[in-house]
Design a protein around this motif. Structure first.
Motif, PDB file in Angstrom:
ATOM      1  N   HIS A  22      -1.054  -2.107  -5.911  1.00 50.33           N
ATOM      2  CA  HIS A  22      -2.176  -1.178  -5.776  1.00 50.33           C
ATOM      3  C   HIS A  22      -2.608  -0.648  -7.137  1.00 50.33           C
ATOM      4  CE1 HIS A  22      -3.672   3.044  -5.219  1.00 50.33           C
ATOM      5  NE2 HIS A  22      -4.553   2.374  -4.497  1.00 50.33           N
ATOM      6  N   ALA A  23      -1.646  -0.376  -8.025  1.00 51.00           N
ATOM      7  CA  ALA A  23      -1.994   0.137  -9.356  1.00 51.00           C
ATOM      8  C   ALA A  23      -2.827  -0.884 -10.132  1.00 51.00           C
ATOM      9  CB  ALA A  23      -0.727   0.487 -10.122  1.00 51.00           C
ATOM     10  N   ARG A  24      -2.477  -2.155 -10.036  1.00 52.30           N
ATOM     11  CA  ARG A  24      -3.248  -3.196 -10.735  1.00 52.30           C
ATOM     12  C   ARG A  24      -4.654  -3.316 -10.169  1.00 52.30           C
ATOM     13  NH1 ARG A  24       1.120  -8.174 -11.489  1.00 52.30           N
ATOM     14  NH2 ARG A  24       2.613  -6.996 -12.783  1.00 52.30           N
ATOM     15  N   ILE A  25      -4.761  -3.249  -8.822  1.00 50.54           N
ATOM     16  CA  ILE A  25      -6.087  -3.333  -8.203  1.00 50.54           C
ATOM     17  C   ILE A  25      -6.937  -2.137  -8.605  1.00 50.54           C
ATOM     18  CG2 ILE A  25      -7.325  -3.371  -5.999  1.00 50.54           C
ATOM     19  CD1 ILE A  25      -4.938  -4.818  -4.783  1.00 50.54           C
TER      20      ILE A  25
ATOM     21  N   LEU B 299      -7.963  -0.157   0.269  1.00 53.92           N
ATOM     22  CA  LEU B 299      -8.271  -1.147   1.300  1.00 53.92           C
ATOM     23  C   LEU B 299      -7.765  -2.526   0.915  1.00 53.92           C
ATOM     24  CD1 LEU B 299      -9.673  -1.944   3.950  1.00 53.92           C
ATOM     25  CD2 LEU B 299     -11.797  -2.227   2.627  1.00 53.92           C
ATOM     26  N   LEU B 300      -7.996  -2.939  -0.326  1.00 49.92           N
ATOM     27  CA  LEU B 300      -7.548  -4.259  -0.774  1.00 49.92           C
ATOM     28  C   LEU B 300      -6.027  -4.348  -0.792  1.00 49.92           C
ATOM     29  CD1 LEU B 300     -10.070  -4.941  -3.690  1.00 49.92           C
ATOM     30  CD2 LEU B 300     -10.085  -5.913  -1.380  1.00 49.92           C
ATOM     31  N   ALA B 301      -5.358  -3.287  -1.233  1.00 51.65           N
ATOM     32  CA  ALA B 301      -3.892  -3.292  -1.235  1.00 51.65           C
ATOM     33  C   ALA B 301      -3.343  -3.355   0.179  1.00 51.65           C
ATOM     34  CB  ALA B 301      -3.368  -2.044  -1.950  1.00 51.65           C
ATOM     35  N   THR B 302      -3.978  -2.646   1.115  1.00 53.94           N
ATOM     36  CA  THR B 302      -3.540  -2.688   2.510  1.00 53.94           C
ATOM     37  C   THR B 302      -3.722  -4.077   3.104  1.00 53.94           C
ATOM     38  OG1 THR B 302      -4.136  -0.349   2.772  1.00 53.94           O
ATOM     39  CG2 THR B 302      -3.854  -1.651   4.783  1.00 53.94           C
ATOM     40  N   LEU B 303      -4.875  -4.696   2.842  1.00 49.02           N
ATOM     41  CA  LEU B 303      -5.111  -6.059   3.340  1.00 49.02           C
ATOM     42  C   LEU B 303      -4.112  -7.039   2.727  1.00 49.02           C
ATOM     43  CD1 LEU B 303      -9.021  -6.208   3.298  1.00 49.02           C
ATOM     44  CD2 LEU B 303      -7.512  -5.972   5.281  1.00 49.02           C
TER      45      LEU B 303
ATOM     46  N   LEU C  82      -1.819   6.440   2.255  1.00 53.09           N
ATOM     47  CA  LEU C  82      -0.763   6.613   1.264  1.00 53.09           C
ATOM     48  C   LEU C  82      -1.122   5.927  -0.047  1.00 53.09           C
ATOM     49  CD1 LEU C  82       2.502   6.225   3.370  1.00 53.09           C
ATOM     50  CD2 LEU C  82       1.455   8.315   2.504  1.00 53.09           C
ATOM     51  N   PHE C  83      -1.760   4.771   0.034  1.00 51.87           N
ATOM     52  CA  PHE C  83      -2.230   4.116  -1.185  1.00 51.87           C
ATOM     53  C   PHE C  83      -3.299   4.973  -1.872  1.00 51.87           C
ATOM     54  CE2 PHE C  83      -0.854  -0.229   0.450  1.00 51.87           C
ATOM     55  CZ  PHE C  83       0.121  -0.366  -0.515  1.00 51.87           C
ATOM     56  N   ARG C  84      -4.229   5.466  -1.076  1.00 51.05           N
ATOM     57  CA  ARG C  84      -5.354   6.202  -1.663  1.00 51.05           C
ATOM     58  C   ARG C  84      -4.949   7.580  -2.184  1.00 51.05           C
ATOM     59  NH1 ARG C  84     -10.318   8.433   1.834  1.00 51.05           N
ATOM     60  NH2 ARG C  84      -8.745  10.074   2.098  1.00 51.05           N
ATOM     61  N   ASP C  85      -4.125   8.291  -1.408  1.00 58.28           N
ATOM     62  CA  ASP C  85      -3.776   9.671  -1.734  1.00 58.28           C
ATOM     63  C   ASP C  85      -2.300   9.829  -2.081  1.00 58.28           C
ATOM     64  OD1 ASP C  85      -6.427  10.348  -1.033  1.00 58.28           O
ATOM     65  OD2 ASP C  85      -5.860  10.510   1.073  1.00 58.28           O
ATOM     66  N   GLY C  86      -1.673   8.763  -2.578  1.00 54.15           N
ATOM     67  CA  GLY C  86      -0.245   8.814  -2.881  1.00 54.15           C
ATOM     68  C   GLY C  86       0.101   9.879  -3.897  1.00 54.15           C
ATOM     69  N   LYS C  87      -0.749  10.075  -4.902  1.00 58.12           N
ATOM     70  CA  LYS C  87      -0.467  11.078  -5.923  1.00 58.12           C
ATOM     71  C   LYS C  87      -0.460  12.476  -5.327  1.00 58.12           C
ATOM     72  CE  LYS C  87      -1.963  12.675 -10.472  1.00 58.12           C
ATOM     73  NZ  LYS C  87      -2.963  12.517 -11.557  1.00 58.12           N
ATOM     74  N   ILE C  88      -1.385  12.742  -4.427  1.00 63.17           N
ATOM     75  CA  ILE C  88      -1.434  14.060  -3.787  1.00 63.17           C
ATOM     76  C   ILE C  88      -0.180  14.287  -2.947  1.00 63.17           C
ATOM     77  CG2 ILE C  88      -2.720  15.485  -2.138  1.00 63.17           C
ATOM     78  CD1 ILE C  88      -5.240  14.017  -2.997  1.00 63.17           C
TER      79      ILE C  88
END
Length: 375
Positions: free
Chosen positions: A61-64, A76-80, A182-188
């Motif tokens: 996810h970080a690379r994307i 979305l791309l990381a989830t797919l 979790l991918f989108r708001d993981g930092k929060i």
């Protein structure tokens, strides 16, 4: 100059009202937390699996995100990516297992019947010799009846099995849904967890970092290696013409997850069966494949997948995995070592306050008795 009795009584009443207010607040908070737990309890496994996948594929996810710089699209791309890498193969394997499990038990039943048959050309002399000391016909009848009852029970519960598969599919959709956020708001989420832990920032970062390390080590060092070993075993079974190769490959994956056990619990009896039935070449090929490929995968891949991360001692891993399976179910394969690692890190934090390692250490001091030596 002190106040009169009226002021003293008023102060006492004020203190009592303040105490009563705090007691009511604490009781209300406890009740609210309990109701929240009741609401979230059916989805605990969903949340944990989503967190495990999010932590495992965080580098992807970080690379994307670095390329797109759009949080929603990156999530979305990381989830797919996770769905296609893990979800699709697991779905296909589950469907194949559901279709082949009854024929696989029938195959085992036939193999035992032939193996214990005193008139068999390959095993007949041995069975006739054993029958002088053991009641072979009775043992043969009991084994065949037991396997037959298992096959009948699985067949009679086929509707329930299909229902369970549907429920697994629904839970998988929930996992995908949670994983996106979790991918989108993981930092929060990480900042919220760090703020909720009543420890210093350095110690909090160490514990959260250790959770990430143990999850990565468990997934890479246990799940991935077990999947590779089971896949190699299934390929060997299919290449040698053994029936229900997918079922036995899945069984090898599960056994490879358990410390002390392993894929050899499946392929050694299969090699013995091939040998006693006269297929000596196939038995030799399966034995060579099992010894020099399946069994050596762990030694070859673990240093590359896990790297130089600190690892829990093998004895701790043994009880953490088995205990995790007993308490949490399948997710206990990952959650058991995580709980143990967090407990040990908290123990070290309170045992050696102010002397913990840096965040790069991620866990216990290098001389801790709980760790294996670093590679």
């Amino acid at each position: 100059m002190t106040g009169g009795p009226e002021e003293t009584t008023e102060a006492r009443n004020s203190d009592r009202r303040e105490q009563a207010r705090w007691l009511i607040l604490l009781a209300s908070m406890a009740g609210a937390l309990y109701l929240c737990w009741l609401m979230l309890e059916p989805f605990v496994s969903v949340l944990v699996w989503a967190a495990v996948f999010a932590l495992t594929f965080a580098p992807v996810h970080a690379r994307i995100l670095k390329r797109t710089r759009r949080p929603n699209l990156s999530a979305l791309l990381a989830t797919l990516f996770v769905v296609f890498v893990i979800g699709v193969p697991m779905g296909l394997v589950t469907w194949a297992i559901v279709r082949e499990i009854v024929p696989a038990i029938g195959t085992v039943q036939g193999a035992f019947a032939e193996f214990l048959d005193p008139e068999s050309r390959s095993t007949g002399p041995v069975m006739r010799w054993l029958s002088e000391h053991i009641d072979i016909p009775q043992a043969r009848l009991q084994i065949i009846n037991k396997l037959g009852s298992m096959s009948s029970e699985i067949a009679s519960r086929s509707v329930a099995v299909v229902g369970n598969v549907v429920m697994m599919f629904v839970q998988a959709l929930f996992v995908v849904f949670v994983m996106f956020y979790l991918f989108r708001d993981g930092k929060i989420v990480r900042e919220a967890l760090a703020g909720a832990i009543p420890l210093r920032n350095r110690e909090t970062r160490m514990i959260l970092g250790r959770v990430r390390e143990v999850v990565g080590a468990s997934v890479n060092g246990v799940l991935v290696i077990a999947a590779i070993q089971g896949t190699l075993g299934g390929i060997a079974f299919a290449a040698l013409g053994l029936p229900s190769a997918i079922v036995w490959g899945a069984a090898m994956i599960f056994l490879s997850l358990i410390p002390v056990a392993g894929a050899f619990v499946i392929w050694i009896p299969a090699a013995i069966y091939l040998a006693v039935t006269g297929a000596w070449i196939k038995a030799l090929l399966l034995t060579l494949w099992g010894v020099f490929v399946i069994s050596l995968v762990d030694n070859f891949l673990r240093p590359r997948l896990v790297g130089k991360r600190a690892k829990l001692h093998e004895l701790f891993i043994f009880f953490a995995v088995l205990g995790g399976l007993q308490v949490f179910g399948l997710i206990g394969l990952v959650l058991g070592p995580v709980v143990l690692a967090v407990a040990l890190s908290l123990f070290e934090t309170f045992s050696h306050p102010g002397t913990g390692g840096t965040t790069s250490d991620m866990f216990l001091p290098s001389d801790s008795p709980y760790l294996e030596p670093r590679e």
